[in-house]
Design an enzyme around this catalytic site. Structure first.
Site, short mmCIF file in Angstrom:
data_model
loop_
_atom_site.label_atom_id
_atom_site.label_comp_id
_atom_site.label_asym_id
_atom_site.label_seq_id
_atom_site.Cartn_x
_atom_site.Cartn_y
_atom_site.Cartn_z
N CYS A 131 -8.24 -2.17 4.27
CA CYS A 131 -8.07 -3.31 5.18
C CYS A 131 -9.37 -3.72 5.84
O CYS A 131 -9.51 -4.84 6.29
CB CYS A 131 -7.09 -2.97 6.29
SG CYS A 131 -5.51 -2.43 5.67
N LYS A 161 -15.14 -9.92 8.24
CA LYS A 161 -14.04 -10.73 7.68
C LYS A 161 -14.56 -12.06 7.15
O LYS A 161 -13.97 -12.66 6.25
CB LYS A 161 -12.97 -10.98 8.74
CG LYS A 161 -12.07 -9.77 9.00
CD LYS A 161 -11.02 -9.56 7.91
CE LYS A 161 -10.28 -8.24 8.12
NZ LYS A 161 -9.50 -7.84 6.93
N GLU A 168 2.15 1.71 -3.41
CA GLU A 168 1.03 2.19 -4.23
C GLU A 168 0.80 3.69 -3.98
O GLU A 168 0.58 4.46 -4.93
CB GLU A 168 -0.22 1.40 -3.82
CG GLU A 168 -1.39 1.52 -4.77
CD GLU A 168 -2.58 0.69 -4.26
OE1 GLU A 168 -2.58 0.24 -3.10
OE2 GLU A 168 -3.52 0.50 -5.06
N GLU A 198 -13.12 -13.44 -5.34
CA GLU A 198 -11.81 -13.01 -5.86
C GLU A 198 -10.65 -13.41 -4.94
O GLU A 198 -9.50 -13.35 -5.33
CB GLU A 198 -11.80 -11.51 -6.15
CG GLU A 198 -12.12 -10.60 -4.99
CD GLU A 198 -13.61 -10.30 -4.85
OE1 GLU A 198 -14.44 -11.11 -5.29
OE2 GLU A 198 -13.95 -9.25 -4.28
N GLU A 246 -15.47 -11.22 3.78
CA GLU A 246 -14.25 -11.03 2.98
C GLU A 246 -13.65 -12.38 2.60
O GLU A 246 -13.24 -12.60 1.46
CB GLU A 246 -13.24 -10.20 3.77
CG GLU A 246 -12.00 -9.84 2.96
CD GLU A 246 -10.98 -9.05 3.79
OE1 GLU A 246 -10.95 -7.82 3.66
OE2 GLU A 246 -10.23 -9.67 4.58
N CYS A 267 -10.65 -1.71 14.66
CA CYS A 267 -10.85 -3.15 14.88
C CYS A 267 -10.96 -3.52 16.36
O CYS A 267 -11.61 -4.50 16.71
CB CYS A 267 -9.69 -3.93 14.28
SG CYS A 267 -9.23 -3.34 12.66
N SER A 276 -7.25 1.34 -2.11
CA SER A 276 -5.99 0.66 -2.35
C SER A 276 -6.29 -0.73 -2.87
O SER A 276 -7.14 -1.44 -2.32
CB SER A 276 -5.19 0.56 -1.04
OG SER A 276 -4.17 -0.39 -1.18
N GLU A 324 0.83 -1.20 0.00
CA GLU A 324 0.00 0.00 0.00
C GLU A 324 0.87 1.26 0.00
O GLU A 324 0.56 2.25 -0.66
CB GLU A 324 -0.91 -0.02 1.23
CG GLU A 324 -2.05 0.96 1.16
CD GLU A 324 -3.10 0.66 2.24
OE1 GLU A 324 -3.71 -0.41 2.21
OE2 GLU A 324 -3.29 1.51 3.12
#
Lengths: 163, 575
Positions: free
Chosen positions: B297, B356, B280, B364, B359, B500, B317, B277
């Site tokens: 994230c 999560k 990037e 993907e 996720e 988190c 990102s 990141e």
């Protein structure tokens, strides 16, 4: 999970334009949801998902909140009215004479619940308060026809007349 | 200041306090149920009824403002009886399956019944049976347990998601989505803040413990586990330790005793995330394109962006979250290096997060052919596994993570709190661009619990405008500012308030404790103290990360890195 409107939504461009004008006139006004829903029901006759979405988007109010309002007030309807509107009187006199059982029978016969409309758009059922025909209890109406002093067993034959 | 009397005791409190606030100030406890500090204050449940001299009827203490000369009786016979009756009526149509309830021993309704001395069930009311919604990857809603306190609705509203509301009326009132859709089919971001707000067992995570247990019990499977930074800051609470006690060593020991073959640290992957990141960012900042770069994230935030602000998808990102970076590395680099067939690896993640789970299930994230992460468990689920295995957590020795992914920098640790990802990124980006060490590693401007934190940093002679937000309500604020033309270079977003550490998968803290303890601040302290104590505090200095690039990826954002460590996003519908 609750059932969604069984009938496909058939809103026209004109109706949509009318609704948009209503939303526009209430934009940024606090407590706008109820008057807009009221007018929307006037335009469409009921408040299906598609209409509620337009209102939620237009007024920037969460859809869940709009739906909460619609389901709170009995005057708002999620379902269109049928070609034949059945009204079963649940006033005190009719109720003690067994109109509750008649309502159950009609629901079973048509396969839809109170407030809903059959998928073919023919019948909708409402539970009404006293309609002032206590002498005929128990009473139910189909549009302007009144059926009084009936029993559960009469329901099937009466409904057949309209099928 | 206002003077009043509570139970004959003189009390002096600032104006604007409620009777509830004033009572707590002098150690008088008034029971509450629908009240939740900073979230829900509606006086709906009537559990906090008190007698106010001169007032008609009993008053709800949580919403009744204090005034000069007010006389309040919290423990009169009338107040006690009214509160107990209210509770008995709430219990009359509650599904009282406490023994098998997920919130057994951690239920505010249970505690109230005990505190108010309800020793039998006088009223057995009618119950409407509700279908349990367990169709989403993350959340389960069981309205049979719901007490209609509306705390979940308020938590969802606070996040400006508002996919749940009260529907219907009177006895048939229930908390539901529009048109009774499943949570799987509405624009819910699975942040799980509703779970943390629920006083009872009406909301909980979709548990994946059975699958994980099955994998552990299967000798053919090499079961690898990673733990996110925020987990170690809160897991101890499930075993009676004070809020904010870091339990890293005991957690590692417990995971080993549960039978995981390798216990790795997600923080190592966080260091990799920073390499990707950060690189990037430098690239976009140098070219001045697709700015602001926004962190990715937090899966709840990503889903929020996809549903509600799809026009910002290009700003996200493309670097995967630490969990998914780890997932990809474990089934590629680690499998090759340790000579284990990737199909025999079962990869588990312990996360403070319910999103999560979503996720992990995104199609993907399957660079290995199967899902890179096989199961993602919450901190609470881990605690349940530890209890079920009969492990005496408090007595465990401190153990170390396994290598090569058990070595993380302080930068990776602070990922678990709001501002942490930005701070970690700045430490690395600064040193790469300035080509000299950063004097003060503590980027204090991005720390703390303000909803929107902004700063302008001077890096290599250029102004870098950064912003850090937590809670999707604040994400909305900053995105609207960007849309209105304000320039930012780099924005960190975490979906949960506080980041988190306060995720939807963390131990549930009851309303009473929340009144006295700043849970977010205490848990954050645990992470910052680990960072301070680390010898390495910059991601690019992690020797294992350096080796990983040297041996496998070449350099950050290389072709191979893009294949395995980057992802893409999808615009999603709002309705």
């Amino acid at each position: 999970m609750e059932k969604k409107t069984a009938l496909p939504f058939n809103g026209t461009k004109e109706q949509e334009a009318q609704l948009m004008a209503v939303i526009e006139s209430h934009k940024n006004q606090e407590g706008a949801a109820i008057p807009v829903l009221h007018k929307a029901q006037g335009i469409y006759g009921y408040l299906p998902l598609e209409v509620q979405q337009m209102i939620a988007e237009g007024l920037n109010v969460p859809l869940a909140e709009i739906y909460g309002i619609v389901t709170f007030y009995t005057q708002f309807s999620l379902y269109p009215k049928g070609e034949y509107q059945i009204g079963v009187c649940l006033g005190t006199a009719c109720y003690v004479k067994g109109s509750g059982d008649i309502l159950e029978k009609i629901k079973a016969q048509l396969g839809v619940d109170v407030g809903e409309c059959t998928p073919d758009g023919k019948f909708s059922i409402d539970a009404t308060r006293c309609i002032g025909a206590c002498g005929l209890a128990p009473v139910f109406t189909v549009n302007d026809d009144v059926y009084g002093r009936i029993g559960v067993d009469d329901v099937e034959d009466i409904l057949k007349k309209y099928m | 200041m206002v003077n009043l009397k509570i139970n004959g005791q003189d009390v002096c409190v600032p104006e604007g306090y409620t009777i509830l606030d004033a009572a707590r100030e002098v150690g008088i406890n008034i029971p509450t149920l629908c009240y939740l500090k900073d979230i829900n204050k509606i006086g709906a449940c009537r559990m906090c009824l008190v007698e106010v001299k001169g007032a008609r009827g009993l008053q709800a203490a949580c919403v009744y403002p204090v005034s000069e000369g007010l006389e309040v009786f919290t423990n009169s016979e009338k107040a006690r009886n009214a509160r107990r009756l209210t509770l008995e009526l709430i219990l009359s149509n509650h599904e009282k399956k406490c023994l098998t309830c997920i919130r057994n021993h951690n239920c505010e309704l249970q505690s109230l019944a005990e505190d108010l001395g309800v020793d039998n069930i006088r009223f057995e009311g009618e119950n409407i049976p509700y279908e349990i919604d367990n169709l989403s990857t993350s959340l389960v809603r069981d309205n049979n347990k719901c007490v209609l306190c509306r705390r979940c609705i308020a938590a969802c509203d606070k996040q400006t998601i508002s996919v749940i509301s009260c529907v219907n009326r009177g006895f048939t009132t229930e908390v539901a989505t529009a048109f009774g859709e499943s949570m799987a089919d509405v624009a819910c971001i699975y942040c799980g803040q509703c779970i943390n707000a629920c006083p009872v067992g009406a909301l909980y995570e979709n548990s994946h413990i059975p699958q994980v247990q099955k994998a552990i019990d299967n000798p053919q499977k090499h079961v690898v586990v990673q733990t996110a930074p925020a987990v170690r800051a809160a897991l101890g609470e499930e075993f009676g330790l004070p809020i904010g006690t870091p339990v890293t060593g005991k957690m590692v020991a417990a995971l080993r005793r549960l039978g995981f073959d390798k216990v790795f640290d997600t923080d190592t992957a966080a260091d990799v995330t920073i390499m990707e990141e950060g690189t990037e960012f430098i690239e976009r900042f140098t070219k001045q394109e697709k700015l602001p770069l926004i962190t990715s994230c937090s899966p709840g935030w990503v889903k929020f962006c996809e549903h509600y602000y799809p026009e910002f998808i290009d700003n996200l990102s493309s670097a995967k979250s630490p969990m998914e970076i780890f997932g990809a590395i474990i089934k590629s680099y680690y499998a090759e290096k340790s000579g284990i067939n990737k199909d025999d690896i079962y990869s588990v993640a312990i996360m403070p997060c319910t999103s999560k789970k979503y996720e992990a299930a995104r199609p993907e994230h399957s660079t290995s052919g199967a899902q890179d992460i096989d199961a993602s468990l919450t901190t609470r689920e881990l605690a349940r596994m530890i209890k079920q295995a009969g492990i005496n957590f408090a007595e465990l020795p401190d153990e170390e993570f396994d290598q090569p992914f058990g070595m993380a920098t302080g930068a990776g640790v602070i990922f678990g709190t709001t501002g942490g990802v930005m701070e970690a990124a700045i430490r690395t980006v600064y040193e790469i661009l300035e080509k000299k060490p950063l004097d003060n590693l503590n980027v204090t401007a991005v720390r703390g619990l303000d909803g929107v934190k902004e700063a302008t940093l001077k890096i290599a002679g250029k102004d870098v405008k950064i912003a850090v937000v937590h809670g999707t309500n604040n994400a909305r604020t900053i995105l609207e500012k960007v849309k209105a033309g304000e320039h930012y270079d780099f924005i960190e977003v975490m979906a949960c308030p506080g980041g988190c550490i306060n995720g939807g998968g963390q131990p549930i803290v009851d309303a009473k404790t929340r009144e006295y303890v700043d849970v977010k601040a205490e848990r954050a302290k645990a992470l910052y103290s680990e960072d301070e104590a680390s010898t390495l505090r910059k991601s690019h200095e992690n020797p294992y990360v350096q080796a990983l690039y040297k041996e496998y990826f070449g350099e950050p954002c290389s072709h191979k890195a893009h294949e395995l460590l980057h992802t893409h996003y999808t615009a999603r519908k709002k309705y």
